[in-house]
Scaffold this active site. Structure first.
Site, mmCIF file in Angstrom:
data_model
loop_
_atom_site.group_PDB
_atom_site.id
_atom_site.type_symbol
_atom_site.label_atom_id
_atom_site.label_comp_id
_atom_site.label_asym_id
_atom_site.label_seq_id
_atom_site.Cartn_x
_atom_site.Cartn_y
_atom_site.Cartn_z
ATOM 1 N N VAL A 51 -29.719 2.342 19.601
ATOM 2 C CA VAL A 51 -29.528 1.805 18.186
ATOM 3 C C VAL A 51 -27.883 1.613 18.191
ATOM 4 C CG1 VAL A 51 -29.488 3.879 16.947
ATOM 5 C CG2 VAL A 51 -30.036 1.905 15.665
ATOM 6 N N LYS A 52 -27.169 2.119 18.624
ATOM 7 C CA LYS A 52 -25.787 1.925 18.696
ATOM 8 C C LYS A 52 -25.202 0.802 19.150
ATOM 9 C CE LYS A 52 -25.320 6.286 16.833
ATOM 10 N NZ LYS A 52 -24.707 6.349 15.647
ATOM 11 N N ASP A 53 -26.018 0.000 19.979
ATOM 12 C CA ASP A 53 -25.488 -1.429 20.094
ATOM 13 C C ASP A 53 -25.297 -2.418 19.016
ATOM 14 O OD1 ASP A 53 -26.131 -0.425 22.723
ATOM 15 O OD2 ASP A 53 -27.156 -2.235 23.427
#
Length: 316
Positions: A51-53
């Site tokens: 999700v950090k992308d």
């Protein structure tokens, strides 16, 4: 009706592959709530595997647009792993050097993956966790501010904005008025805050639930126990409706169940999110006779294992 022949997207860069992650219905782990739809938003489908992308992409591209990043400046930030992987893959794609500060006890996989993209790692005290890494990176930047661009994922408004403009819109596009509940963990808090803000603007009321570990010392890597941690500047408790506390054992057990019962091999923070979503679904089944719950699945389980060593030195 959509054609059965869907063309593959043609992308100019790996950066354009961020987003449009799938929603998968969870039937088996939510079998005790048959009247409620429970979905996992599979954020491990992003190119960097988490999700950090989303936040990393927006923080980096917005900084380049503003002239704050580029010209040889080194991007530096603290991370427990997933944001570091995202910085590293996009740094390689954009030609931006990356230096990361992380606790020395983060998983071997995350260390090796970031290094594979040419990233330099500076280790902080493992006993101080992510807060220690934050303090350490601030000291480094303060000593040499001209060398670095410090996005500071815990304070950067582009972190929640990535989810406001991306994650939330995708969920609403897929489920619309059926959605009743959204569940995400608190780490930097960008996902829960940004997504919830957008969902709260929808015409139908949607209850947004933040997941937090029950104890200060826990094994749900990536999640924060706010009462015992440095609270991120971007955190806004008014953005969501309630906090659901999950133990390490509950998160780990659900991660195991997701692998066995749903063929989803996910990390333990994802297990915690899904555990909360299933408990909410059970209550909805008992009291409302229906509902629709979406939980964020942050990353894959293999991110927590030591990978095989690269053996290229033996190939000649």
């Amino acid at each position: 009706m959509r054609s059965s022949l869907v063309r593959s997207r043609r992308l100019a860069s790996v950066i354009e592959a961020v987003g449009d992650t799938p929603l998968v219905r969870l039937d088996r782990v939510a079998r005790e709530a048959p009247s409620v739809e429970v979905y996992a938003k599979l954020e491990f489908a992003n190119p960097g595997g988490s999700v950090k992308d989303r936040a990393a992409k927006r923080m980096m591209t917005k900084a380049i647009e503003a002239g704050e990043l580029g010209g040889g400046k080194i991007l530096i930030d603290s991370t427990s792993g997933n944001t570091g992987v995202a910085y590293s893959i996009f740094g390689a794609a954009l030609g931006v050097p990356v230096r990361l500060v992380m606790p020395s006890n983060v998983s071997r996989a995350r260390k090796d993956i970031t290094r594979a993209f040419g990233t330099e790692i500076i280790f902080s005290d493992p006993m101080e966790g992510s807060d220690g890494a934050i303090r350490h990176v601030r000291e480094i930047v303060a000593k040499d501010p001209e060398t670095y661009f410090y996005p500071d994922q815990y304070s950067n408004p582009n972190n929640p904005l990535a989810h406001y403009h991306g994650t939330a819109v995708e969920i609403l596009d897929a489920l619309g008025d059926r959605l009743t509940h959204f569940v995400a963990g608190i780490g930097t808090s960008g996902t829960i805050v940004g997504t919830s803000r957008r969902l709260k603007e929808h015409t139908r009321p949607i209850r947004c639930v933040a997941v937090e570990p029950t104890e200060p010392l826990h094994g749900l890597e990536g999640l924060k126990h706010l009462a015992s941690s440095l609270v991120p500047a971007i955190h806004d408790a008014s953005a969501y409706d309630e906090t659901f506390r999950v133990s390490t054992e509950e998160g780990w057990d659900m991660a195991d169940r997701l692998a066995r019962e749903e063929a989803l091999h996910v990390g333990h923070s994802s297990g915690a999110n899904v555990f909360a979503a299933v408990e909410i679904a059970k209550e909805l089944h008992r009291t409302a006779g229906g509902g629709c719950v979406v939980a964020i699945v942050c990353d894959r389980g293999d991110r927590y294992f030591a990978p095989m060593k690269w053996e290229k030195r033996y190939l000649w």
